[in-house]
Motif scaffolding. Structure first.
Motif, short mmCIF file in Angstrom:
data_model
loop_
_atom_site.label_atom_id
_atom_site.label_comp_id
_atom_site.label_asym_id
_atom_site.label_seq_id
_atom_site.Cartn_x
_atom_site.Cartn_y
_atom_site.Cartn_z
N ALA A 1 0.92 -1.69 0.08
CA ALA A 1 0.08 -0.26 -0.25
C ALA A 1 0.43 1.38 -0.11
O ALA A 1 0.59 2.25 -0.33
CB ALA A 1 -0.89 0.09 1.50
N ARG A 2 1.86 1.14 1.04
CA ARG A 2 2.91 2.25 0.77
C ARG A 2 3.45 2.62 -0.81
O ARG A 2 3.79 3.60 -0.77
CB ARG A 2 3.88 2.28 1.90
N LEU A 3 3.92 1.50 -0.92
CA LEU A 3 4.23 1.31 -3.15
C LEU A 3 4.01 1.65 -2.99
O LEU A 3 4.18 3.10 -4.16
CB LEU A 3 5.18 0.12 -2.87
N ALA A 4 2.78 2.04 -3.65
CA ALA A 4 2.08 2.12 -4.60
C ALA A 4 1.59 3.50 -4.24
O ALA A 4 1.23 4.79 -5.00
CB ALA A 4 0.16 1.82 -4.46
N GLU B 1 -11.87 -3.89 7.71
CA GLU B 1 -11.08 -2.79 9.31
C GLU B 1 -9.65 -3.64 9.71
O GLU B 1 -8.94 -3.00 10.26
CB GLU B 1 -12.28 -4.19 10.50
N HIS B 2 -9.89 -4.74 8.90
CA HIS B 2 -7.63 -5.24 8.93
C HIS B 2 -7.51 -4.90 8.38
O HIS B 2 -5.95 -3.68 8.77
CB HIS B 2 -7.74 -7.05 8.90
N LEU B 3 -7.96 -3.84 6.82
CA LEU B 3 -7.06 -2.82 6.10
C LEU B 3 -6.70 -1.72 7.14
O LEU B 3 -5.40 -0.91 7.26
CB LEU B 3 -7.45 -3.00 5.40
N HIS B 4 -7.77 -1.57 7.23
CA HIS B 4 -7.59 0.01 8.09
C HIS B 4 -6.52 -0.25 9.60
O HIS B 4 -5.59 0.74 9.67
CB HIS B 4 -8.91 0.39 8.68
N HIS B 5 -6.15 -1.35 10.00
CA HIS B 5 -6.13 -1.60 11.41
C HIS B 5 -3.62 -1.64 10.66
O HIS B 5 -3.62 -1.20 11.56
CB HIS B 5 -6.28 -2.86 11.84
N ILE B 6 -4.26 -1.96 9.61
CA ILE B 6 -2.42 -1.92 9.48
C ILE B 6 -1.86 -1.31 8.75
O ILE B 6 -0.75 -0.82 8.46
CB ILE B 6 -2.53 -3.45 8.18
N GLY B 7 -3.17 0.13 8.63
CA GLY B 7 -2.81 0.77 7.57
C GLY B 7 -3.24 1.25 6.22
O GLY B 7 -2.26 2.05 5.81
N ALA B 8 -3.47 -0.04 5.91
CA ALA B 8 -3.57 0.05 4.04
C ALA B 8 -4.54 1.21 3.05
O ALA B 8 -4.22 0.51 2.11
CB ALA B 8 -3.17 -1.56 4.19
N LEU B 9 -5.03 1.35 3.77
CA LEU B 9 -6.26 2.73 3.02
C LEU B 9 -6.28 3.38 3.22
O LEU B 9 -5.22 3.83 3.27
CB LEU B 9 -7.77 2.48 4.05
N GLY B 10 -6.31 3.86 1.88
CA GLY B 10 -6.43 5.32 1.85
C GLY B 10 -6.90 6.10 0.10
O GLY B 10 -6.44 4.91 -0.41
N SER C 1 -10.29 6.18 -0.12
CA SER C 1 -10.13 4.69 -0.45
C SER C 1 -11.50 4.68 -1.71
O SER C 1 -12.14 5.41 -1.62
CB SER C 1 -10.24 3.82 0.24
N ALA C 2 -11.97 4.13 -2.43
CA ALA C 2 -11.93 3.87 -3.55
C ALA C 2 -12.30 2.17 -3.60
O ALA C 2 -11.91 1.39 -3.38
CB ALA C 2 -11.32 3.92 -4.51
N VAL C 3 -13.85 2.22 -3.99
CA VAL C 3 -14.74 1.20 -4.96
C VAL C 3 -14.96 0.69 -5.66
O VAL C 3 -14.93 1.71 -6.91
CB VAL C 3 -15.77 0.80 -3.58
N SER C 4 -14.64 -0.74 -6.38
CA SER C 4 -15.28 -0.77 -7.69
C SER C 4 -16.92 -1.90 -7.25
O SER C 4 -16.73 -2.49 -6.76
CB SER C 4 -14.53 -1.82 -8.60
N TYR C 5 -17.48 -1.51 -7.82
CA TYR C 5 -19.15 -1.46 -7.36
C TYR C 5 -19.02 -2.13 -8.99
O TYR C 5 -19.40 -1.92 -9.75
CB TYR C 5 -19.78 -0.56 -7.76
N ASN C 6 -19.70 -4.07 -8.73
CA ASN C 6 -18.92 -4.89 -9.49
C ASN C 6 -20.57 -5.05 -9.49
O ASN C 6 -20.77 -6.75 -9.24
CB ASN C 6 -18.29 -5.84 -9.79
N PRO C 7 -21.89 -4.72 -9.92
CA PRO C 7 -23.15 -5.44 -9.73
C PRO C 7 -23.76 -6.92 -10.38
O PRO C 7 -24.63 -7.44 -10.46
CB PRO C 7 -23.94 -4.12 -10.82
N VAL C 8 -23.12 -6.88 -12.03
CA VAL C 8 -23.01 -8.23 -12.38
C VAL C 8 -22.51 -9.33 -12.12
O VAL C 8 -23.30 -10.71 -11.80
CB VAL C 8 -22.86 -7.83 -14.06
N ALA C 9 -21.46 -9.41 -11.70
CA ALA C 9 -20.79 -9.79 -10.73
C ALA C 9 -21.86 -10.47 -9.12
O ALA C 9 -22.16 -11.83 -8.52
CB ALA C 9 -19.10 -9.56 -10.51
N SER C 10 -22.19 -9.51 -8.67
CA SER C 10 -22.48 -9.50 -7.69
C SER C 10 -24.26 -10.88 -8.09
O SER C 10 -24.01 -11.63 -7.28
CB SER C 10 -23.36 -8.40 -6.99
N ALA C 11 -24.93 -10.72 -9.22
CA ALA C 11 -25.50 -10.95 -9.74
C ALA C 11 -25.35 -12.99 -10.00
O ALA C 11 -26.16 -13.48 -9.20
CB ALA C 11 -27.31 -9.88 -10.42
#
Length: 472
Positions: free
Chosen positions: A219-222, A253-262, A286-296
């Motif tokens: 996460a830090r590298l990116a 929550e785990h990603l947030h706890h280790i400092g990977a969100l942003g 942080s950003a999200v990819s909403y994948n509606p067809v995959a969900s269905a």
């Protein structure tokens, strides 16, 4: 008036294009024109002003057409195209039973052809950019980059940075496998500097596929490189439960706890979110990819995209390799929210048409880290755009074009697709290379690849299932 032909547009330009309307961030603008030169939009404005400022350019009249930004697929797996139908009717978490075995059976040629086939489908469907979440095929990731370049599509190219077995407790690696992963990640980020179409990204399949130390450092590298790190997060109930048992925290929550969100994080799917996790996404940018067809097709839930929009959470629309039609993806995005949330609350608008066009173009570009490069028809940005025929029965009687594009648009209405200022598709066929020949070769390679892959499916084919249901 010029008759619109392929020959008029199949050159490096510059062009002065005069469609009936241009889709801007504020909505459709009638009587606008654009100048395209050296891969970017050099001018966007009222046609008369643009003509006056560029008297040396002969205008190309695009009668009956809308010029709009190309769709940006915020989540794809380009090397999984050989097995698309293998996922139909299957229960969730198919990556263990289908995708990992399939990608493991690909050699260099089949990985290249699979990726180029996926890019062809995406271009046909109006996508000018795809975010590839990383291949697990045992090939150099540059094979995927070459396929994207040769097809002519913009690609956010993920490098998988896993260093742990998802089925085991991840060690907190400080060297060894973790160190090797980080070295590869640094080389990948530097490898495509200055590439006009390929933009490097890092990826971890799921949080449990990497140690906490590696997740944090990737996460830090990116973040330092201005790139994204793509992670499948909170997609399936089983994964959430494993994280609770392992860390006492849900995956996000785990990603947030280790400092990977942003702002560098692109969380794929994020279908199972608590109110607290929505707040974490909003607070960290942080950003999200909403994948509606995959969900269905193979998910446990639908991401709360309307709630994300209300909270200002960054999100784009992704296909997850399901089907490459930008308009049908936008429709699925709206329809899934309507079924999952709108009907239960009496929300008849569900974000209206504009929300889903916005998040399929500019919002998706932002989510994958390319807002400063693409996703909008604006001066200085890459000329990644579509020419959409609006004279057909579905769109000609327009009262609210954004709604109509979402509800009644489809890839058959796309006359041309441009990426980086060059025409890549004309009436459903690629320019400069043989699309049908690629499809024929892909069909041969796909049969061989699937035959040697140790794929496990829970259900028979549709025909076999029907026979079984009719048996006495």
């Amino acid at each position: 008036m010029n008759q619109l032909t392929r020959e008029l547009l199949d050159s490096p330009g510059p062009f002065l294009l005069e469609p009936d309307a241009v889709l801007l961030p504020t909505g459709p603008a009638d009587g606008y024109a654009v100048v395209v030169a050296d891969g970017s939009f050099r001018a966007v404005g009222p046609a008369e002003e643009v003509r006056r400022a560029h008297p040396h350019l002969a205008g190309v009249r695009l009668s009956g057409h809308l010029l709009m930004p190309g769709f940006v697929d915020a989540h794809h797996h380009l090397t999984q195209s050989f097995g698309s139908a293998l996922a139909f009717g299957e229960p969730s978490e198919i990556f263990r039973r289908v995708w990992v075995p399939l990608e493991g059976a690909l050699d260099e040629e089949s990985a290249y052809i699979a990726a180029k086939l996926a890019a062809l489908e995406a271009l046909r469907g109006g996508f000018t950019t795809v975010a590839d979440a990383g291949t697990r095929a045992a090939v150099d990731v540059d094979v995927v980059a070459a396929a994207a370049r040769d097809a002519g599509i913009r690609c956010v190219l993920g490098l998988v940075c896993n260093d742990a077995d998802p089925g085991q407790d991840a060690a907190d690696a400080s060297g060894g496998a973790g160190g090797a992963v980080l070295a590869r990640a640094e080389r990948h980020l530097a490898r495509y500097a200055g590439d006009p179409l390929v933009h490097p990204s890092l990826a971890v399949s799921i949080p449990e596929a990497a140690s906490s130390a590696t997740l944090r450092r990737v996460a830090r590298l990116a973040a330092e490189a201005g790139a994204t790190v793509q992670i499948h997060v909170n997609e399936h109930l089983a994964g959430v439960e494993r994280s609770l048992l392992r860390h006492g925290l849900r995956p996000l929550e785990h990603l947030h706890h280790i400092g990977a969100l942003g702002p560098h994080l692109l969380a794929a799917h994020a279908t199972l979110l608590t109110p607290r996790e929505l707040t974490l996404l909003a607070d960290t940018g942080s950003a999200v990819s909403y994948n509606p067809v995959a969900s269905a097709w193979k998910g446990n839930a639908v991401a709360p995209a309307l709630a994300m929009a209300e909270r200002g959470i960054r999100f784009g629309l992704g296909t997850d390799g399901t089907r490459g039609d930008g308009f049908r993806l936008a429709e699925a995005a709206e329809f899934a929210q309507r079924i999952a949330y709108g009907l239960a609350t009496g929300d008849s608008s569900c974000g209206a048409g504009w929300t889903w066009l916005e998040h399929g173009t500019r919002g998706s570009a932002d989510a994958v880290g390319l807002r400063a490069r693409t996703g909008t028809v604006a001066e200085g940005l890459a000329a990644d755009f579509l020419l959409v025929d609006v004279t057909n029965p579905e769109l000609a009687l327009s009262w609210d074009l954004p709604w109509e594009l979402v509800r009644r648009g489809n890839r058959d209405q796309i006359t041309a697709v441009f990426v980086d200022g060059r025409m890549r598709m004309w009436r459903g066929l690629p320019t400069g290379w043989d699309g049908p020949a690629l499809v024929r070769r892909a069909a041969d390679l796909a049969r061989a690849s699937v035959a040697r892959a140790p794929i496990t499916r829970a259900h028979p084919t549709s025909a076999a299932a029907r026979e079984r249901s009719l048996a006495p």
